[in-house]
Design a protein around this motif. Structure first.
Motif, PDB file in Angstrom:
ATOM      1  N   MET A  38      -6.875 -35.461 -40.093  1.00 40.84           N
ATOM      2  CA  MET A  38      -6.419 -36.247 -38.948  1.00 40.84           C
ATOM      3  C   MET A  38      -7.506 -37.207 -38.471  1.00 40.84           C
ATOM      4  O   MET A  38      -7.231 -38.364 -38.149  1.00 40.84           O
ATOM      5  CB  MET A  38      -5.968 -35.326 -37.813  1.00 40.84           C
ATOM      6  CG  MET A  38      -4.530 -34.871 -37.957  1.00 40.84           C
ATOM      7  SD  MET A  38      -3.877 -34.084 -36.456  1.00 40.84           S
ATOM      8  CE  MET A  38      -4.289 -32.384 -36.798  1.00 40.84           C
ATOM      9  N   VAL A  39      -8.732 -36.721 -38.414  1.00 40.00           N
ATOM     10  CA  VAL A  39      -9.832 -37.604 -38.030  1.00 40.00           C
ATOM     11  C   VAL A  39      -9.972 -38.730 -39.056  1.00 40.00           C
ATOM     12  O   VAL A  39     -10.125 -39.905 -38.697  1.00 40.00           O
ATOM     13  CB  VAL A  39     -11.157 -36.821 -37.911  1.00 40.00           C
ATOM     14  CG1 VAL A  39     -12.330 -37.783 -37.711  1.00 40.00           C
ATOM     15  CG2 VAL A  39     -11.092 -35.829 -36.756  1.00 40.00           C
ATOM     16  N   ALA A  40      -9.899 -38.377 -40.347  1.00 38.40           N
ATOM     17  CA  ALA A  40     -10.024 -39.384 -41.403  1.00 38.40           C
ATOM     18  C   ALA A  40      -8.893 -40.406 -41.317  1.00 38.40           C
ATOM     19  O   ALA A  40      -9.122 -41.621 -41.453  1.00 38.40           O
ATOM     20  CB  ALA A  40     -10.009 -38.704 -42.771  1.00 38.40           C
ATOM     21  N   PHE A  41      -7.673 -39.929 -41.095  1.00 36.91           N
ATOM     22  CA  PHE A  41      -6.525 -40.836 -40.972  1.00 36.91           C
ATOM     23  C   PHE A  41      -6.710 -41.768 -39.777  1.00 36.91           C
ATOM     24  O   PHE A  41      -6.411 -42.967 -39.855  1.00 36.91           O
ATOM     25  CB  PHE A  41      -5.241 -40.021 -40.817  1.00 36.91           C
ATOM     26  CG  PHE A  41      -4.003 -40.857 -40.657  1.00 36.91           C
ATOM     27  CD1 PHE A  41      -3.490 -41.574 -41.728  1.00 36.91           C
ATOM     28  CD2 PHE A  41      -3.356 -40.933 -39.434  1.00 36.91           C
ATOM     29  CE1 PHE A  41      -2.346 -42.355 -41.580  1.00 36.91           C
ATOM     30  CE2 PHE A  41      -2.220 -41.709 -39.272  1.00 36.91           C
ATOM     31  CZ  PHE A  41      -1.710 -42.423 -40.354  1.00 36.91           C
ATOM     32  N   HIS A  42      -7.213 -41.226 -38.684  1.00 38.06           N
ATOM     33  CA  HIS A  42      -7.462 -42.030 -37.489  1.00 38.06           C
ATOM     34  C   HIS A  42      -8.528 -43.091 -37.772  1.00 38.06           C
ATOM     35  O   HIS A  42      -8.398 -44.251 -37.366  1.00 38.06           O
ATOM     36  CB  HIS A  42      -7.912 -41.115 -36.344  1.00 38.06           C
ATOM     37  CG  HIS A  42      -7.791 -41.732 -34.991  1.00 38.06           C
ATOM     38  ND1 HIS A  42      -8.321 -41.147 -33.859  1.00 38.06           N
ATOM     39  CD2 HIS A  42      -7.225 -42.893 -34.569  1.00 38.06           C
ATOM     40  CE1 HIS A  42      -8.072 -41.910 -32.813  1.00 38.06           C
ATOM     41  NE2 HIS A  42      -7.413 -42.973 -33.212  1.00 38.06           N
ATOM     42  N   SER A  82       2.090 -35.595 -39.848  1.00 35.46           N
ATOM     43  CA  SER A  82       2.092 -34.582 -40.908  1.00 35.46           C
ATOM     44  C   SER A  82       2.302 -35.187 -42.287  1.00 35.46           C
ATOM     45  O   SER A  82       1.646 -34.801 -43.262  1.00 35.46           O
ATOM     46  CB  SER A  82       3.181 -33.541 -40.631  1.00 35.46           C
ATOM     47  OG  SER A  82       3.025 -32.965 -39.352  1.00 35.46           O
ATOM     48  N   GLY A  83       3.227 -36.132 -42.394  1.00 34.65           N
ATOM     49  CA  GLY A  83       3.553 -36.724 -43.685  1.00 34.65           C
ATOM     50  C   GLY A  83       2.443 -37.555 -44.286  1.00 34.65           C
ATOM     51  O   GLY A  83       2.368 -37.708 -45.510  1.00 34.65           O
ATOM     52  N   GLU A  84       1.570 -38.083 -43.448  1.00 34.44           N
ATOM     53  CA  GLU A  84       0.498 -38.950 -43.940  1.00 34.44           C
ATOM     54  C   GLU A  84      -0.743 -38.187 -44.387  1.00 34.44           C
ATOM     55  O   GLU A  84      -1.562 -38.712 -45.142  1.00 34.44           O
ATOM     56  CB  GLU A  84       0.081 -39.950 -42.851  1.00 34.44           C
ATOM     57  CG  GLU A  84       1.069 -41.075 -42.603  1.00 34.44           C
ATOM     58  CD  GLU A  84       2.245 -40.653 -41.735  1.00 34.44           C
ATOM     59  OE1 GLU A  84       2.204 -39.529 -41.192  1.00 34.44           O
ATOM     60  OE2 GLU A  84       3.190 -41.445 -41.606  1.00 34.44           O
ATOM     61  N   LEU A  85      -0.884 -36.950 -43.950  1.00 40.41           N
ATOM     62  CA  LEU A  85      -2.146 -36.245 -44.151  1.00 40.41           C
ATOM     63  C   LEU A  85      -2.409 -35.798 -45.580  1.00 40.41           C
ATOM     64  O   LEU A  85      -3.553 -35.505 -45.931  1.00 40.41           O
ATOM     65  CB  LEU A  85      -2.224 -35.032 -43.216  1.00 40.41           C
ATOM     66  CG  LEU A  85      -2.196 -35.346 -41.721  1.00 40.41           C
ATOM     67  CD1 LEU A  85      -2.432 -34.076 -40.924  1.00 40.41           C
ATOM     68  CD2 LEU A  85      -3.233 -36.401 -41.359  1.00 40.41           C
ATOM     69  N   ASP A 111      -5.580 -40.840 -50.624  1.00 44.85           N
ATOM     70  CA  ASP A 111      -6.664 -41.612 -50.008  1.00 44.85           C
ATOM     71  C   ASP A 111      -7.158 -40.956 -48.723  1.00 44.85           C
ATOM     72  O   ASP A 111      -8.344 -41.046 -48.386  1.00 44.85           O
ATOM     73  CB  ASP A 111      -6.222 -43.055 -49.739  1.00 44.85           C
ATOM     74  CG  ASP A 111      -5.008 -43.143 -48.828  1.00 44.85           C
ATOM     75  OD1 ASP A 111      -4.231 -42.173 -48.775  1.00 44.85           O
ATOM     76  OD2 ASP A 111      -4.833 -44.190 -48.176  1.00 44.85           O
ATOM     77  N   VAL A 112      -6.265 -40.263 -48.022  1.00 43.76           N
ATOM     78  CA  VAL A 112      -6.671 -39.560 -46.801  1.00 43.76           C
ATOM     79  C   VAL A 112      -7.547 -38.364 -47.161  1.00 43.76           C
ATOM     80  O   VAL A 112      -8.539 -38.076 -46.483  1.00 43.76           O
ATOM     81  CB  VAL A 112      -5.441 -39.102 -45.991  1.00 43.76           C
ATOM     82  CG1 VAL A 112      -5.871 -38.253 -44.792  1.00 43.76           C
ATOM     83  CG2 VAL A 112      -4.647 -40.310 -45.510  1.00 43.76           C
ATOM     84  N   ALA A 113      -7.195 -37.674 -48.251  1.00 42.22           N
ATOM     85  CA  ALA A 113      -7.992 -36.528 -48.698  1.00 42.22           C
ATOM     86  C   ALA A 113      -9.404 -36.966 -49.074  1.00 42.22           C
ATOM     87  O   ALA A 113     -10.390 -36.291 -48.743  1.00 42.22           O
ATOM     88  CB  ALA A 113      -7.313 -35.847 -49.879  1.00 42.22           C
ATOM     89  N   VAL A 114      -9.512 -38.096 -49.761  1.00 43.40           N
ATOM     90  CA  VAL A 114     -10.827 -38.618 -50.147  1.00 43.40           C
ATOM     91  C   VAL A 114     -11.628 -38.989 -48.901  1.00 43.40           C
ATOM     92  O   VAL A 114     -12.815 -38.660 -48.775  1.00 43.40           O
ATOM     93  CB  VAL A 114     -10.677 -39.848 -51.070  1.00 43.40           C
ATOM     94  CG1 VAL A 114     -12.039 -40.511 -51.290  1.00 43.40           C
ATOM     95  CG2 VAL A 114     -10.077 -39.438 -52.409  1.00 43.40           C
ATOM     96  N   ALA A 115     -10.974 -39.668 -47.960  1.00 44.14           N
ATOM     97  CA  ALA A 115     -11.649 -40.067 -46.719  1.00 44.14           C
ATOM     98  C   ALA A 115     -12.088 -38.846 -45.923  1.00 44.14           C
ATOM     99  O   ALA A 115     -13.174 -38.834 -45.330  1.00 44.14           O
ATOM    100  CB  ALA A 115     -10.721 -40.944 -45.877  1.00 44.14           C
ATOM    101  N   ALA A 116     -11.254 -37.804 -45.917  1.00 47.34           N
ATOM    102  CA  ALA A 116     -11.587 -36.585 -45.171  1.00 47.34           C
ATOM    103  C   ALA A 116     -12.854 -35.939 -45.712  1.00 47.34           C
ATOM    104  O   ALA A 116     -13.695 -35.442 -44.954  1.00 47.34           O
ATOM    105  CB  ALA A 116     -10.426 -35.599 -45.236  1.00 47.34           C
TER     106      ALA A 116
END
Length: 215
Positions: free
Chosen positions: A37-41, A79-82, A86-91
């Motif tokens: 969530m932090v990474a997505f933000h 939830s659907g974006e997490l 690319d979000v996993a890599v950013a996280a």
């Protein structure tokens, strides 16, 4: 009782943790979702993943909430974006920043106070809850882990190649295992469970038996 389940991506820990919590009547905390969530933000705001100070500021202002299994970022269901690659890599990159980990570790500890809860992540048994009575660390072969994640993305209609997933997975493992703060490793008193040839049900039953033996 606090139960911790750690391990790298693709070992089945999220599914196992959720089902174990349901089986025991415990609450479930997906700490990986908090980092995502932090990474997505961060990504949504256009903040550079190399700007630690800006990322820390985003983490400070990020409001995280879980409702009926869904993840809410500042009041919006994301939830659907997490689970996007690319979000996993950013996280994984965001998780290397000490202040971000400090913020989220404190929130995780606050959530667990006075609760029977299964906490799943990468540093639950080593850093967040070092005194937890039941600790597990799940592993699986890199190839099987990549195959599982490919199946997950395919079922969601997302197009991604096995080779890409395996490469990104290996790179993330390298970052997680070698970061200075809270590197990915099993706690000294954690039970190691290789899920390569085990079904989800088999893993859940094995962990449940161990938890019940300590009640």
């Amino acid at each position: 009782m606090i139960v911790t389940i750690d391990g790298p991506a693709g070992t089945g820990k999220s599914t196992v943790a959720r089902r174990l919590a349901d089986s025991l009547g415990y609450e479930y905390l997906d700490t990986g979702a908090m980092y995502r969530m932090v990474a997505f933000h961060v990504v949504s705001k256009g903040v550079s993943l190399t700007d630690s100070s800006a990322i820390e500021a985003v983490a400070e202002e990020t409001q995280i909430d879980f409702r009926n299994g869904d993840a809410y970022l500042n009041g919006t269901d994301v939830s659907g974006e997490l689970r996007q690659p690319d979000v996993a890599v950013a996280a994984s990159m965001v998780a290397q920043i000490p202040r971000v980990r400090e913020i989220l570790v404190q929130r995780q500890q606050e959530i667990a106070v006075g609760r029977d809860i299964v906490c799943e992540g990468r540093d639950q048994g080593t850093v967040v809850f070092p005194k937890a009575r039941c600790k597990f660390f799940l592993t699986a072969s890199p190839e099987i882990r990549a195959e599982r994640r490919l199946g997950e993305f395919t079922s969601q209609g997302k197009k991604v190649s096995y080779d890409q997933l395996l490469e990104e997975q290996n790179e993330r493992d390298r970052r997680d295992e070698n970061r200075e703060v809270a590197p990915l490793r099993p706690a000294d008193d954690a039970e190691l469970v290789d899920t390569t040839e085990l079904s989800i049900d088999e893993v859940v039953e094995r962990l449940k038996s161990q938890v019940q033996s300590k009640l």
